[in-house]
Scaffold this active site. Structure first.
Site, PDB file in Angstrom:
ATOM      1  N   ASN A  40       4.766  -5.415   7.426  1.00 31.87           N
ATOM      2  CA  ASN A  40       5.021  -4.077   7.996  1.00 31.87           C
ATOM      3  C   ASN A  40       3.888  -3.643   8.918  1.00 31.87           C
ATOM      4  OD1 ASN A  40       7.561  -2.664   6.928  1.00 31.87           O
ATOM      5  ND2 ASN A  40       6.729  -3.663   5.109  1.00 31.87           N
ATOM      6  N   ASN A  60       5.154   6.210   2.141  1.00 30.09           N
ATOM      7  CA  ASN A  60       5.252   4.900   1.488  1.00 30.09           C
ATOM      8  C   ASN A  60       6.575   4.285   1.909  1.00 30.09           C
ATOM      9  OD1 ASN A  60       4.648   2.782  -0.417  1.00 30.09           O
ATOM     10  ND2 ASN A  60       6.144   3.717  -1.806  1.00 30.09           N
ATOM     11  N   HIS A  81       9.448   1.722   0.443  1.00 33.01           N
ATOM     12  CA  HIS A  81       9.850   1.139  -0.842  1.00 33.01           C
ATOM     13  C   HIS A  81      11.145   0.344  -0.647  1.00 33.01           C
ATOM     14  CE1 HIS A  81      10.139   0.837  -5.192  1.00 33.01           C
ATOM     15  NE2 HIS A  81      11.428   1.094  -5.058  1.00 33.01           N
ATOM     16  N   ILE A 139      -2.250   2.712  -7.646  1.00 33.96           N
ATOM     17  CA  ILE A 139      -1.737   4.084  -7.531  1.00 33.96           C
ATOM     18  C   ILE A 139      -2.772   4.973  -6.860  1.00 33.96           C
ATOM     19  CG2 ILE A 139      -0.909   6.082  -8.826  1.00 33.96           C
ATOM     20  CD1 ILE A 139       0.083   4.011 -10.930  1.00 33.96           C
ATOM     21  N   LEU A 140      -2.333   5.592  -5.777  1.00 35.37           N
ATOM     22  CA  LEU A 140      -3.230   6.466  -5.017  1.00 35.37           C
ATOM     23  C   LEU A 140      -3.272   7.832  -5.698  1.00 35.37           C
ATOM     24  CD1 LEU A 140      -4.865   6.476  -2.352  1.00 35.37           C
ATOM     25  CD2 LEU A 140      -2.862   7.463  -1.257  1.00 35.37           C
TER      26      LEU A 140
HETATM   27  C1  GRF Z   1       7.501  -4.021   1.290  1.00 37.13           C
HETATM   28  O1  GRF Z   1       8.698  -4.598   0.882  1.00 37.13           O
HETATM   29  C2  GRF Z   1       7.432  -2.595   0.827  1.00 37.13           C
HETATM   30  O2  GRF Z   1       8.679  -1.973   0.703  1.00 37.13           O
HETATM   31  C3  GRF Z   1       6.796  -2.705  -0.529  1.00 37.13           C
HETATM   32  O3  GRF Z   1       5.865  -3.747  -0.382  1.00 37.13           O
HETATM   33  C4  GRF Z   1       6.295  -4.647   0.628  1.00 37.13           C
HETATM   34  C5  GRF Z   1       5.162  -4.840   1.593  1.00 37.13           C
HETATM   35  O4  GRF Z   1       5.381  -5.931   2.414  1.00 37.13           O
HETATM   36  N1  GRF Z   1       6.221  -1.446  -0.936  1.00 37.13           N
HETATM   37  P1  GRF Z   1       4.355  -6.321   3.567  1.00 37.13           P
HETATM   38  O5  GRF Z   1       2.979  -6.446   2.935  1.00 37.13           O
HETATM   39  O6  GRF Z   1       4.388  -5.247   4.608  1.00 37.13           O
HETATM   40  O7  GRF Z   1       4.860  -7.637   4.084  1.00 37.13           O
END
Ligand code: GRF
Length: 357
Positions: free
Chosen positions: A182, A277, A279, A262-263
């Protein structure tokens, strides 16, 4: 003594051809690459160093001022072809520079007949311009596509400079523990100009994570925060350190991407309603870890991803955006998660692009 401008004067195509023939006679190889190289940045330098490694000498064909205008619009180039040629020729990786006026390098390739042609990685061999490709094939030139350096582009540099010296741009702080896919997607959106933002700091509890590596390679300040002895907790000192780094980097918004701890306070209050976040489920369904696996076990035919605000309660803050993904027969958690991530990579940059400071 010649001035730098004289010492680094561009060659004529015929002179470069002579250089090529000289190398050829010695069983050596000439690499050819071309581009505008308007505002030289570290991405260019890294690319040129890699391209030079493919052979024994390298010629860079620079687009003339007129052809840059044609390719990039009336505000470019920022630097004149003479200056660009001088800077280019002074680089360690560059043995010769030639300036060309056409939009395409076809006739230069025909004259020079380079041994190797290098191109930056937004191309594939098949998406090269057909005329250039035909000229390369006729010359027996080997084509090599090199990966683009993430987070660096002339367009992004120009944008940073023209938005009140960066003051109008969103300053993002990212926290992650894992793969960083991401993060890569956010960087790509910034580079493409789709997201007017800068990543001001990247923080991780995992010193060796890919996440931190990607940040570092993109020139983002990348900091490991030691979470303390217990791998599942993030102790008070680490919580405080996170907040300090975010404040020091003057971030407008905090993005958690695969951050496995956990933040807590003080960051939650300092950045209330400014922490998001991502998810991998359609919240409020399947909170917590292993969300793709939970969707499979529940027999869901559809799942997805959610971008939401972060509060003290896990995966429960206000939902900002969601995207759906089908659960397919035979899906494993890994396969499904990969499909969900493809959507996350679009959704998260979109949410950030719409963020009001
Ligand atoms: C993602 O699937 C996100 O939804 C979850 O952790 C994963 C992170 O993936 N919270 P990356 O590190 O961005 O590849």
């Amino acid at each position: 003594m010649p001035t730098d401008a004289e010492a680094y004067a561009p060659m004529t195509p015929a002179e470069v051809r002579a250089l090529r023939d000289q190398l050829d006679a010695q069983g050596k190889k000439l690499v050819f690459t071309n581009g505008c190289f308007d505002l030289l940045h570290a991405g260019h330098v890294r690319y040129l160093n890699e391209a030079r490694e493919l052979g024994d000498a390298m010629v860079v064909a620079l687009n003339s001022d007129e052809s840059v205008r044609e390719l990039k619009g009336p505000t470019r180039p920022i630097n004149s072809e003479n200056d660009r040629a001088e800077v280019m020729a002074a680089l360690r990786a560059v043995d010769a520079v030639v300036v060309f006026g056409d939009k395409r390098a076809t006739s230069l390739i025909e004259t020079i007949q380079p041994h190797i042609y290098a191109k930056g990685g937004d191309y594939t061999v098949d998406s090269l311009n057909p005329e250039e490709r035909a000229a390369l094939d006729a010359a027996g030139t080997a084509i090599r596509i090199l990966p683009l350096v993430p987070g660096r582009s002339t367009t992004a540099t120009v944008q940073r400079m023209t938005h009140d010296g960066g003051a109008g741009r969103l300053r993002i702080g990212v926290l992650g523990s894992g793969e960083g896919s991401n993060l890569r997607a956010i960087l790509a959106a910034i580079t493409a100009g789709a997201l007017q933002a800068d990543i001001s700091v990247a923080l991780s509890d995992q010193a060796d994570s890919k996440f931190l590596q990607i940040a570092r390679e993109a020139g983002v300040p990348a900091i490991h925060v030691d979470g303390g002895a217990n791998p599942r907790r993030f102790d008070d000192a680490a919580q405080k350190e996170i907040a300090e780094h975010l404040q020091r980097a003057q971030v407008d918004v905090v993005v958690l991407i695969g951050f496995m701890r956990i933040l807590k306070e003080p960051t939650l209050s300092l950045y209330a309603d400014r922490i998001v976040n991502v998810h991998p489920s359609l919240l409020p369904k399947h909170k917590g870890a292993n969300a793709p696996q939970l969707a499979i076990e529940a027999g869901d035919t559809e799942t997805g991803c959610t971008v939401h605000l972060v509060t003290a309660e896990i995966d429960a803050g206000r939902i900002l955006a969601q995207a759906t993904v089908p659960v397919l027969p035979g899906d494993t958690s890994e396969k499904l998660h990969a499909r969900i991530k493809d959507q996350e990579h679009k959704l998260l940059p979109q949410v950030l692009a719409e963020w009001k400071k």
